[in-house]
Every structure is written in structure tokens, then in C-alpha cells.
Design an enzyme around this catalytic site. Structure first.
Site, short mmCIF file in Angstrom:
data_model
loop_
_atom_site.label_atom_id
_atom_site.label_comp_id
_atom_site.label_asym_id
_atom_site.label_seq_id
_atom_site.Cartn_x
_atom_site.Cartn_y
_atom_site.Cartn_z
N ARG A 133 -57.10 104.41 -44.77
CA ARG A 133 -55.81 104.00 -44.25
C ARG A 133 -55.02 105.24 -43.66
O ARG A 133 -53.84 105.26 -43.46
CB ARG A 133 -54.48 103.62 -45.52
CG ARG A 133 -55.38 102.21 -45.96
CD ARG A 133 -54.11 101.60 -46.70
NE ARG A 133 -54.72 100.13 -47.25
CZ ARG A 133 -55.11 100.08 -48.48
NH1 ARG A 133 -55.13 101.00 -49.36
NH2 ARG A 133 -55.79 99.21 -49.05
N LYS A 155 -52.46 106.99 -28.55
CA LYS A 155 -53.14 105.72 -28.40
C LYS A 155 -54.62 105.82 -28.80
O LYS A 155 -55.27 106.81 -28.08
CB LYS A 155 -53.09 105.13 -26.77
CG LYS A 155 -51.94 104.50 -26.41
CD LYS A 155 -51.64 103.64 -25.09
CE LYS A 155 -50.45 103.42 -24.74
NZ LYS A 155 -50.73 102.59 -23.38
N GLU A 197 -55.51 111.19 -12.37
CA GLU A 197 -54.26 110.73 -13.43
C GLU A 197 -53.45 111.99 -13.26
O GLU A 197 -52.12 111.84 -13.56
CB GLU A 197 -54.79 111.07 -14.88
CG GLU A 197 -56.11 110.09 -15.03
CD GLU A 197 -55.23 108.41 -15.45
OE1 GLU A 197 -53.99 108.15 -15.32
OE2 GLU A 197 -56.19 107.56 -15.61
N LYS A 239 -46.21 113.72 -19.84
CA LYS A 239 -46.55 112.67 -20.67
C LYS A 239 -46.08 112.83 -21.91
O LYS A 239 -45.39 111.59 -22.59
CB LYS A 239 -47.94 112.86 -21.06
CG LYS A 239 -48.64 111.56 -21.82
CD LYS A 239 -50.06 110.99 -21.57
CE LYS A 239 -50.17 109.70 -22.50
NZ LYS A 239 -51.47 109.23 -22.41
N GLU A 249 -44.64 102.16 -26.50
CA GLU A 249 -44.45 101.37 -25.04
C GLU A 249 -43.91 99.97 -25.17
O GLU A 249 -44.39 99.22 -24.93
CB GLU A 249 -45.94 101.24 -24.68
CG GLU A 249 -46.12 100.82 -22.98
CD GLU A 249 -47.67 100.93 -22.54
OE1 GLU A 249 -48.20 102.03 -22.72
OE2 GLU A 249 -48.07 100.04 -21.84
N ARG A 253 -42.81 103.98 -21.03
CA ARG A 253 -43.90 104.54 -21.35
C ARG A 253 -44.81 103.61 -20.50
O ARG A 253 -45.78 104.23 -19.82
CB ARG A 253 -44.39 104.69 -22.74
CG ARG A 253 -45.91 104.90 -22.88
CD ARG A 253 -46.22 105.26 -24.42
NE ARG A 253 -47.64 105.70 -24.25
CZ ARG A 253 -48.29 106.27 -25.19
NH1 ARG A 253 -47.66 106.44 -26.41
NH2 ARG A 253 -49.38 106.91 -25.18
N ASN A 257 -48.85 103.76 -16.42
CA ASN A 257 -49.79 102.83 -16.02
C ASN A 257 -49.75 102.57 -14.41
O ASN A 257 -50.22 101.71 -13.85
CB ASN A 257 -49.50 101.45 -16.60
CG ASN A 257 -49.48 101.39 -17.95
OD1 ASN A 257 -50.49 102.15 -18.67
ND2 ASN A 257 -48.72 100.80 -18.63
N HIS A 260 -52.65 101.24 -12.57
CA HIS A 260 -53.57 101.03 -13.67
C HIS A 260 -53.90 99.45 -13.60
O HIS A 260 -54.77 98.65 -13.91
CB HIS A 260 -52.97 101.33 -15.09
CG HIS A 260 -53.60 102.84 -15.33
ND1 HIS A 260 -53.07 103.95 -14.30
CD2 HIS A 260 -54.43 103.38 -16.03
CE1 HIS A 260 -53.56 104.98 -15.12
NE2 HIS A 260 -54.58 104.71 -15.96
N HIS A 264 -57.47 98.42 -13.25
CA HIS A 264 -58.20 97.53 -14.22
C HIS A 264 -59.06 96.55 -13.49
O HIS A 264 -60.16 96.16 -14.19
CB HIS A 264 -57.39 97.26 -15.24
CG HIS A 264 -56.91 98.35 -16.44
ND1 HIS A 264 -55.53 98.40 -17.14
CD2 HIS A 264 -57.44 99.51 -16.61
CE1 HIS A 264 -55.67 99.52 -17.73
NE2 HIS A 264 -56.64 99.99 -17.44
N HIS A 278 -63.15 105.10 -14.43
CA HIS A 278 -61.66 104.72 -14.57
C HIS A 278 -60.71 105.29 -13.65
O HIS A 278 -59.97 104.69 -12.98
CB HIS A 278 -61.32 104.94 -15.89
CG HIS A 278 -59.79 104.88 -16.21
ND1 HIS A 278 -59.17 103.74 -16.37
CD2 HIS A 278 -58.83 105.76 -16.42
CE1 HIS A 278 -57.85 103.67 -16.75
NE2 HIS A 278 -57.65 105.08 -16.65
#
Ligand SMILES: NC(=O)c1ccc[n+]([C@@H]2O[C@H](COP(=O)([O-])OP(=O)(O)OC[C@H]3O[C@@H](n4cnc5c(N)ncnc54)[C@H](O)[C@@H]3O)[C@@H](O)[C@H]2O)c1
Ligand SMILES: [Zn+2]
Length: 382
Positions: A133, A155, A197, A239, A249, A253, A257, A260, A264, A278
Site C-alpha cells: 500500500r 504521475k 517538452e 513544472k 490536475e 496543471r 498538456n 498533447h 496523442h 512521444h
């Protein structure tokens, strides 16, 4: 203050704080951190056992040095080496990783150390969030993309048959060590993909940084370590600030993106593989976002031209040539975009811009403008 930086006693190391209260942590940026990772990690480690997770490209280059440095602090060090590549971020590999680590007889104070790019950081972070956990973890990012983006912000996750990164957790590391010297062994194409990025942070809210990149980006790509350190520092500070304001987010935040949602869709069409990395997809996606912003009357076409000029100067592509896009349709791209995680109440939230360094979030009701942008890229794809 979020993202404040102090010079360490050692001038080669800069420290940046991600200010998240009890979950806050330092990002150390410098050269030579791999050799010193034992003494740098030791102060934050709750126990004497660490498990270093790496991939089969990075391990032969750096694992011995990392293990030697950790053992130099009298730590009990175990290692796991995964296959390199995006395919590793699967349910099956996640299970295997968790079982392997459990078989080592870990306890709550055992710390996982991710040594690698974003793939290793994401799967190791998610394993740390899940095992017993939640056990501590440290990121030693070895790609430019991981140093400026994926290792910071908490993330973690894996891919599913329904899409990328759809299973995971927000789980912050104890420490991030960004050693810019390891970027020397990175494939040039991977370095460039990460650079997209970096440009993103200038575009979001830092025009001065974008100007700095226009003057120094080429040197950075060609190996200038001081330029790399400055860019990693500035990117992580940007960041860290946004993450400190909006960890999970729910709002701001999402600015991260930029490029993105479009990117994507391109990744989905090209199959998330070597055809288009990417960061390369994000580079094209950012140009798409500026073209859409211009079509909507939010910024001038000169902003897009300036962005394209800079990308071309460093060697990043900004069109769809050679990707097989002749067979794609705007409808298919739009359909990928509406499956994005960032869709709220059925509406795609775009990152648009009023100029370079002036990004903001908005839905787009003007479907014609969106389709004309997609069509303009598709028709220029031959
Ligand atoms: N968690 C986040 O916030 C976040 C953000 C952005 C991207 N990501 C994820 O990150 C992943 C992409 O990360 P990436 O671009 O680092 O890819 P990656 O981890 O696949 O690394 C790219 C390649 O470079 C190799 N490599 C890594 N470091 C090296 C070095 N120093 N020298 C030589 N080779 C090296 C790797 O073995 C791999 O083959 C994706 O899965 C993406 O979803 C996560
Ligand atoms: Zn990205």
C-alpha cells in the site's frame, strides 16, 4: 515558495524544492550525481534496503556505478532489470515486477529507485504506490524527457488496451536526481524528443525562456552541459510550480498538456512506437495548437512561424511527412482526441495560446476551425 532554488555547497549541484507540504521533495540537478547517488539518497532513506529498477539499455551503462555508490553507504542493494521500451508498461509486466520485488522480502521501509527514462519511472513509481500500500521511491531519470517532465510531479502508471497511462496513481517520490551527464549516451533522436517538452515550458508562460532557447537550444542539443543544466532547472522549476498549485490536475496543471491532445492523436495513429516518439508528436502537436489558436483569432500566424523556425533549427520535425498520414482522416484524429483523459463532460479541453508564453485552457466550439487545422496538416503530409 514553490520551485525556489538554492546553490548547494557543491557548486555543481542545484537544489529545487517541489513544495507539496509533507509530500514535498527536492530535485537535485548537476553533473556527476550518479557517482554520488549513495550519499545524496542516504539522508532521505527511511531504511537500509533499496531496490534499483532499471532497463536493459541503461543498466549496462550506469547500474554498476549506482550500486557501488549505494553500497558505499552500507545499504543493502537489490536490482531488477526490465526490457527497455514502452511495451514494458503493461499489466503483465507490472504484475511480474511487483512479484519479483515481493519475493525479495521487502518491508515498508524498503525504497525503490527508478534508474531510467519515463518508462522505468512510471512503472516503478506505480509499483512503489501499490506494494504494501505504498513504499518510498526515488527517481534517477536518465532521458531528457524524464528529467524535465516525467520524474517530477508524481504521475505514475501503466498502459492498457484502452489507451496509454490509463491505470496509475499520483504518488510523489522522496527525491529526484537529474544527472545531466548521462544525457551524453542518449540517442540524439531521444534527446530531441525530450527537448520538445523543454520548449513547451517556454510556450506555456515563459517568453524569456523561449528566447533563451532560441539562442542556446542548439548548443544544448550539441552537448553543452551548462545549457543542459539551465534548461533542466528552468523546466523543473516551471513544472514544480504548477504541480505545487494543482497536484492532482483539477485545473492549471492541464496547461502542461500543451500540444498533447493533438500529439496523442498522432501517437495513436502511428502506434506509439519508433515511428514517432512521444516528444516528436508533442512538437507537431504544439504547432497544431498554435495554428488552431491563430484560426480562432487568438494569436498571430507569426507565433506559429517562430515556433516552426526554432524547431527546424534544432532538428525537430513539425509536419507529418513520411508518417503515412496520406491514409489518415481528420475525423479519425478528432476521434482519438475525444478519447483523451483530459475530456471533461464530453468536451475536449485544449491548451490554446494568445502568443508565445501565453497559454490558457479552453474548449473549442468551432469544429470547422479544428477540422481545417487537421486538414491543413494532412494535406501537407506528402
Ligand atoms: N509520469 C509523467 O508525468 C510522464 C510525463 C511524460 C511522459 N511520461 C511517460 O514517459 C515515457 C517516455 O519516457 P522516455 O522518453 O524517457 O522513454 P524511455 O524510458 O523508453 O527511454 C527512451 C529510450 O532511451 C533509453 N535510455 C534511457 N536513458 C538512457 C541513457 N542515459 N543513455 C542511453 N539510453 C538511454 C531507454 O532504454 C529507451 O530505449 C512514456 O511511457 C510516457 O507515457 C510520463
Ligand atoms: Zn509529454
Amino acid at each position: 515558495m514553490p520551485g525556489t532554488s538554492t546553490k548547494d555547497q557543491n557548486p555543481q549541484i542545484e537544489t529545487l524544492r517541489v513544495d507539496l507540504g509533507t509530500r514535498g521533495y527536492d530535485i537535485l540537478i548537476g553533473s556527476d550525481l550518479i557517482e554520488r547517488c549513495g550519499s545524496l539518497c542516504w539522508p532521505v532513506l527511511p531504511g537500509k534496503t533499496v531496490v534499483v529498477v532499471s532497463d536493459d539499455n541503461v543498466a549496462p551503462l550506469y547500474l554498476d556505478r549506482v550500486v557501488a555508490s549505494l553500497e558505499g553507504q552500507d545499504l543493502d542493494v537489490k536490482t531488477v532489470i526490465l526490457q527497455a521500451g514502452e511495451g514494458t508498461k503493461s499489466f503483465a509486466n507490472f504484475q511480474k515486477l511487483c512479484e519479483t520485488i515481493l519475493a525479495m522480502g521487502i518491508e515498508r521501509k524498503t525504497t525503490l529507485i527508478a534508474l531510467g527514462g519515463g518508462v522505468i519511472g512510471d512503472i516503478t513509481g506505480y509499483a512503489a504506490a501499490s506494494l504494501l500500500r505504498g513504499i518510498p521511491f526515488i527517481q534517477i531519470p536518465t532521458t531528457l524527457l524524464a528529467q524535465v517532465d516525467s520524474s517530477v510531479g508524481g504521475k505514475t502508471g501503466i498502459n492498457t488496451a484502452h489507451g496509454k497511462n490509463l491505470v496509475g496513481a499520483f504518488y510523489q517520490p522522496l527525491l529526484v536526481l537529474a544527472d545531466t551527464e548521462v544525457l551524453n549516451t542518449l540517442e540524439p533522436r531521444q534527446l530531441l524528443a525530450g527537448y520538445a517538452e523543454v520548449v513547451k515550458y517556454g510556450l506555456i508562460d515563459d517568453f524569456a525562456f523561449f528566447q533563451w532557447l532560441e539562442s542556446n537550444g542548439k548548443a544544448l542539443i550539441n552537448g553543452d552541459d551548462a545549457a543542459r543544466r539551465y534548461a533542466v532547472h528552468t523546466s523543473c522549476a516551471a513544472k514544480a510550480k504548477i504541480v505545487a498549485e494543482d497536484e492532482k490536475e483539477t485545473g492549471r496543471r492541464a496547461l502542461l498538456n500543451l500540444g498533447h491532445t493533438f500529439g496523442h492523436a498522432l501517437e495513436a495513429e502511428t502506434g506509439y512506437g519508433d515511428k514517432l516518439f512521444h516528444g516528436e508528436a508533442v512538437a507537431i502537436g504544439m504547432v497544431m495548437a498554435y495554428r488552431l489558436s491563430a484560426r480562432l483569432g487568438l494569436c498571430t500566424g507569426q507565433d506559429e512561424e517562430r515556433l516552426i523556425r526554432h524547431m527546424a533549427e534544432v532538428g525537430l520535425r513539425t509536419d507529418l511527412k513520411g508518417l503515412g498520414a496520406e491514409d489518415w482522416t481528420a475525423e479519425a484524429l478528432a476521434a482519438h482526441m475525444s478519447k483523451d483523459k483530459k475530456v471533461t463532460d464530453g468536451k475536449i479541453i485544449f491548451v490554446l495560446a494568445k502568443g508565445i508564453g501565453e497559454a490558457f485552457l479552453s474548449s473549442v466550439d468551432d469544429r470547422d476551425a479544428l477540422f481545417s487545422v487537421l486538414d491543413s496538416f494532412l494535406s501537407g503530409s506528402k
